[in-house]
Design an enzyme around this catalytic site. Structure first.
Site, PDB file in Angstrom:
ATOM      1  N   ASP A 286     -10.195   4.897  -0.915  1.00 14.59           N
ATOM      2  CA  ASP A 286      -9.432   4.599  -0.218  1.00 14.59           C
ATOM      3  C   ASP A 286      -9.970   6.352   1.271  1.00 14.59           C
ATOM      4  O   ASP A 286     -11.265   6.972   0.014  1.00 14.59           O
ATOM      5  CB  ASP A 286      -8.721   3.929   0.038  1.00 14.59           C
ATOM      6  CG  ASP A 286      -7.960   3.534   2.288  1.00 14.59           C
ATOM      7  OD1 ASP A 286      -7.998   2.835   2.198  1.00 14.59           O
ATOM      8  OD2 ASP A 286      -9.118   3.815   2.648  1.00 14.59           O
TER       9      ASP A 286
HETATM   10  C1  GLC Z   1      -9.275   2.689   5.652  1.00 21.37           C
HETATM   11  C2  GLC Z   1      -8.588   1.832   5.175  1.00 21.37           C
HETATM   12  C3  GLC Z   1      -9.172   1.177   4.396  1.00 21.37           C
HETATM   13  C4  GLC Z   1     -10.212   0.867   5.479  1.00 21.37           C
HETATM   14  C5  GLC Z   1     -11.488   2.174   4.366  1.00 21.37           C
HETATM   15  C6  GLC Z   1     -12.926   2.440   5.625  1.00 21.37           C
HETATM   16  O1  GLC Z   1      -8.691   4.249   5.947  1.00 21.37           O
HETATM   17  O2  GLC Z   1      -7.846   2.409   4.501  1.00 21.37           O
HETATM   18  O3  GLC Z   1      -8.624  -0.335   4.561  1.00 21.37           O
HETATM   19  O4  GLC Z   1     -11.521  -0.033   4.219  1.00 21.37           O
HETATM   20  O5  GLC Z   1     -10.680   3.804   5.117  1.00 21.37           O
HETATM   21  O6  GLC Z   1     -12.572   2.098   6.945  1.00 21.37           O
END
Ligand code: GLC
Length: 744
Positions: A286
């Site tokens: 993430d």
């Molecule tokens: C965010 C979220 C994740 C998302 C990623 C890209 O922090 O936790 O679910 O896909 O970043 O936006």
């Protein structure tokens, strides 16, 4: 020729023809990946593990490198997120084509519930219990997103969640592993379509691995600590369902799980996901979750973070730059075997080949297709269908609903009546060059629906937040002129979603005070509650005659709400997450254990001295404009062996005056077991359509899997003994029961 053969024989024939081709296809991908990897330098390999967000619309803390384009041109970036549209993605792909090996970029985006056409938030869609509709929603989103240059969506979020304080409950399917697993698979199949490489398919991404929804206090990113058995029994099943559905990628989670960050957790990513489950896709971190292992206190610095993450099976580094800045040194120093880097690179390159990006890096950058798909008139219709199926009828005293379209005067009141973008909820996509004009507000929806000579009066009444009641007088005034009042209240759309947890999940501001004033006029009031989570609204629940939970329904919100209010669709949705009476009850969920002193007992019991144990609205609850009678439950036997199946049959009759759909739920209880089992668990359901007065016989087939659980040794077992069988209209509204025994 096949049509004349027996189906089984034709299936065998088809497999005999298809398998070698599939095998040959995989062989060719393997061969192409091998050939390419032999040419790649270590830096170019590490470049494939490096992902940046486009600086335009970040969804996390942005680190601005002023030389991203140079890095892309030098093959030091493998994928981007948050760049959308055929223009922008083409521009970045052209930069990648200037690199030595011309390895195409992957473009990822949070297409969580729609790209241009916005669908209801996932938790709302889940309440439809309509697996086909859920899959079609994802399919439509994938068609639009792929036309917009996107190869990969960071969805479905499959985190089981039992704490409505957590802002991200809006993004998943609720509290139940069985239903959550079916929905996870449906969404994966919807996004990925027939096969990766089809131009309207995108890679799906099961997230957030794992147990992110169990954050202590319902506070986003907070610590998660649970038994391995709970992890396997409740939080892992939807991820396994996603793997079984062929999900192309996983995303790990920000949280610590039992002391180890998920991103650096070999047990999760190597032993379970890539080991036991044989997952062949790749894992993306993430946003900066690799770098955040320093903040967690798990590693000393980015160098150690890179070591921990690659060792634990995190293949792709979203935005932390830990891999870019440290992996080469780790390999050179022998701390990280090159084989680990190669495995991660291979997993990513295989997907790029499967998507057809090496054949044509601009395959998804077709501006004509973009215009065609984003303006397909079918898509809003599909969104409207999904939206009506997501609205939950919580209350309908004296059948106030549906309203007649010839109602003379309607007062439509509240801070969300004329809201437009609010209806999109959290995780909507801002598509370049597309304004919000196509979103149907609740006001427009009702206006479009009622007769020409009907009068629709409007007053905002109050804001969503704040204590200002100066708008009440105007609201009361128009209510006094009306035959019926519709009041639209709730949260703001970004009062749920990532990093938007709430300690108090009441309806904010003075909105319920406004309801009080409107009820005092004596006019009938229909309340619409807009939210991304279960809210607590006991005053409204106890005093308003009719309540529709309208969540955030997306771009067709107004039309869908009007369809239900005026009876063009008979609401059929049922809650997939419990609605607490009070924050003090949380976590409250239906599949609880009996305890040694259940609340139903005498004397000292496991209960509060000041409140019931039970939620305001339970899992599986939702009303219809019709009523349904359950009768004639019969079992094919009162005993079954573990290699046999048992069939439960029941008759459902629509005893109302409207055609409607009923979600008939099957719950089981393993009465005595080596690991105590919940008082009930959802094991199957059927959503059936019945005309007024119509009856249907439905059957449920019970097999060993439905009786199984993880025992002390984490082995999945079904133990002989008695089982209670319950057929319900909700987890509390059990209509028919029976028993059977599993025998050796
Ligand atoms: C965010 C979220 C994740 C998302 C990623 C890209 O922090 O936790 O679910 O896909 O970043 O936006």
């Amino acid at each position: 020729m096949y049509l004349k053969l027996k189906p089984a024989l034709s299936l065998i024939l088809l497999l005999l023809i298809h398998l070698p081709f599939a095998h040959a296809q995989q062989k060719s991908v393997d061969h192409q990946v091998d050939s390419l990897m032999r040419l790649m330098t270590l830096q170019e390999k590490i470049g494939q593990l490096n992902q940046y967000s486009d600086d335009w619309t970040a969804t996390g803390p942005v680190t601005v490198d002023n030389d991203k384009t140079r890095q892309v041109r030098n093959g030091l970036v493998g994928s981007m997120l948050n760049c959308k549209g055929t223009d922008r993605t083409r521009w970045w792909q052209e930069a990648a084509m200037k690199s030595r090996l011309k390895i195409p970029l992957l473009f990822g985006q949070d297409v969580v519930h729609g790209y241009k056409t916005t669908f209801p938030i996932p938790l709302a869609e889940a309440c439809s219990w309509d697996i086909d509709a859920l899959s079609l929603s994802a399919r439509t989103a994938a068609t639009e997103a792929s036309a917009g240059g996107i190869h990969w969506t960071f969805a479905p979020m499959v985190d089981i969640a039992r704490d409505p304080r957590w802002g991200r409950v809006m993004e998943g399917a609720g509290e139940d592993p069985y239903l959550g697993s079916l929905i996870a698979a449906a969404r994966v199949k919807g996004f990925q379509g027939n096969k990766l490489g089809d131009v309207n398919s995108v890679m799906a991404c099961a997230k957030h691995f794992a147990a992110y929804g169990a954050a202590i206090g319902g506070r986003d990113y907070n610590t998660v600590d649970m038994s391995e058995r709970m992890l396997w029994e409740v939080y892992l099943p939807p991820f396994k369902a996603a793997v079984d559905a062929g999900v192309a990628t996983f995303m790990n989670s920000f949280n610590i799980l039992n002391g180890i960050p998920a991103t650096g957790n070999s047990y999760l990513q190597r032993e379970i996901l890539k080991g036991q489950w044989g997952f062949k896709g790749f894992v993306v971190s993430d946003w900066n979750s690799i770098g955040e292992m320093v903040t967690h206190g798990f590693v000393k610095n980015d160098y150690e973070a890179a070591l921990a993450a690659i060792t634990a099976g995190s293949d792709l580094d979203m935005e932390s730059r830990c891999y870019k800045n440290n992996l080469a040194q780790l390999v050179t120093e022998g701390k990280v075997p090159l084989a680990l880097v190669d495995d991660a690179v291979r997993r990513i390159l295989e997907k790029k080949f499967e998507l057809g990006l090496f054949d044509d890096p601009f395959k998804y950058c077709n501006a004509e297709r973009e215009q065609k798909e984003l303006n397909d008139p079918e898509n809003p219709k599909i969104a409207r269908e999904m939206a009506v199926r997501s609205i939950v009828l919580l209350k309908n005293q004296n059948n106030l609903l549906p309203l007649s379209k010839s109602t003379k005067t309607i007062a439509f009141i509240g801070p969300l009546v004329k809201a437009v973008k609010q209806n999109k909820g959290f995780w909507d996509v801002e598509v370049p060059g597309v304004d919000s004009g196509f979103i149907v507000s609740q006001w427009e929806g009702v206006k479009n629906k009622i007769g020409a000579d009907a009068k629709l009066l409007y007053a905002k009444g109050c804001e969503i937040e704040g204590s200002d009641k100066s708008g009440f007088a105007e609201a009361v005034n128009i209510a006094n002129q009306a035959d019926v009042v519709i009041l639209s209240i709730g949260e703001r759309r970004n009062m749920s979603g990532e990093a938007h947890s709430r300690s108090n999940i009441g309806i904010p501001g003075v909105q319920e005070d406004l309801l009080k004033e409107l009820l005092a006029t004596g006019k009938p009031v229909v309340v619409l509650i807009n939210a991304g989570r279960p809210l607590i609204f006991n005053y409204t629940a106890d005093n308003a005659p009719a309540i529709l939970y309208t969540w955030w329904l997306g771009s067709e919100a107004g039309n869908a709400i009007a369809d239900v209010i005026f009876g063009d669709y008979n609401p059929s949705a049922k809650l997939t997450i419990s609605f607490p009476l009070s924050v003090g009850q949380i976590p409250v969920y239906y599949s609880h254990l009996n305890t040694g002193r259940p609340a139903s007992g005498q004397g000292n019991t496991s209960s509060y001295i000041d409140l019931s144990n039970y939620p305001k609205y339970e899992f599986g609850y939702g009303l219809s404009y019709s009523t349904f009678e359950y009768s004639n439950l019969t079992l094919s036997s009162d005993k079954m062996k573990s290699d046999e199946k048992l069939v439960a049959t029941v008759i459902i009759k629509n005893t109302g005056k409207y055609a409607g759909e009923e979600i008939v739920q099957l719950y089981l209880r393993d009465v005595v077991s080596s690991i105590v089992r919940p008082v009930k668990e959802l094991k199957d359901f059927k959503k059936i359509a019945l005309k007024a007065g119509e009856s249907k016989t439905i059957t449920f087939t019970i097999d060993k899997e439905k009786l199984s659980f993880y025992n002390q040794q984490l082995k999945r077992v079904a133990e002989p003994g008695d089982f209670d069988l319950m057929i319900g209209a909700s987890s509390k509204d059990i209509r028919l029961t029976d028993k059977f025994e599993l025998v050796n």
